[in-house]
Design a protein around this motif. Structure first.
Motif, short mmCIF file in Angstrom:
data_model
loop_
_atom_site.label_atom_id
_atom_site.label_comp_id
_atom_site.label_asym_id
_atom_site.label_seq_id
_atom_site.Cartn_x
_atom_site.Cartn_y
_atom_site.Cartn_z
N ARG A 237 90.24 106.86 26.98
CA ARG A 237 90.65 106.98 28.50
C ARG A 237 92.19 106.82 28.53
NH1 ARG A 237 86.05 102.94 30.92
NH2 ARG A 237 84.16 104.32 30.95
N ILE B 199 81.02 103.72 28.82
CA ILE B 199 81.43 104.81 29.37
C ILE B 199 81.29 104.96 31.08
CG2 ILE B 199 81.25 107.48 29.45
CD1 ILE B 199 80.94 107.36 26.48
N VAL C 293 86.33 103.71 23.43
CA VAL C 293 86.13 104.16 24.78
C VAL C 293 87.48 104.02 25.54
CG1 VAL C 293 85.18 103.99 27.06
CG2 VAL C 293 83.87 103.90 24.97
N TRP D 27 77.65 102.87 23.76
CA TRP D 27 78.72 103.83 24.25
C TRP D 27 78.22 104.23 25.69
CZ3 TRP D 27 79.75 106.34 19.13
CH2 TRP D 27 80.87 105.79 18.29
#
Length: 71
Positions: A47, A21, A43, A17
């Motif tokens: 977003r 990210i 993720v 992650w």
């Protein structure tokens, strides 16, 4: 019970992650069932939802998923 099954991130998720990210290129190699796909999709979904809430979600493709080939 689903709640107990997903109570904490898997090692694959926890370790990938931060890099995902950051937007870095990430190759996640781990056994089947380790949460690789979910690591990436969470993720991406986060977003997209943040852009939708902010009113900045563009009308174009942002995520492409290529399923692994099974021979």
């Amino acid at each position: 019970m689903v709640e107990g099954r997903f109570s904490t991130p898997t090692d694959a998720q926890r370790l990938s992650w931060p890099r995902i990210i950051e937007g870095g290129h990430t190759l996640l190699a781990a056994p089947t069932g380790s949460g690789k796909t979910l690591a990436a999709f969470l993720v991406c979904i986060d977003r997209l939802m943040r852009q939708a809430i902010d009113g900045t979600l563009p009308d174009d493709t942002q995520v492409i998923y290529i399923s692994p080939l099974k021979l």
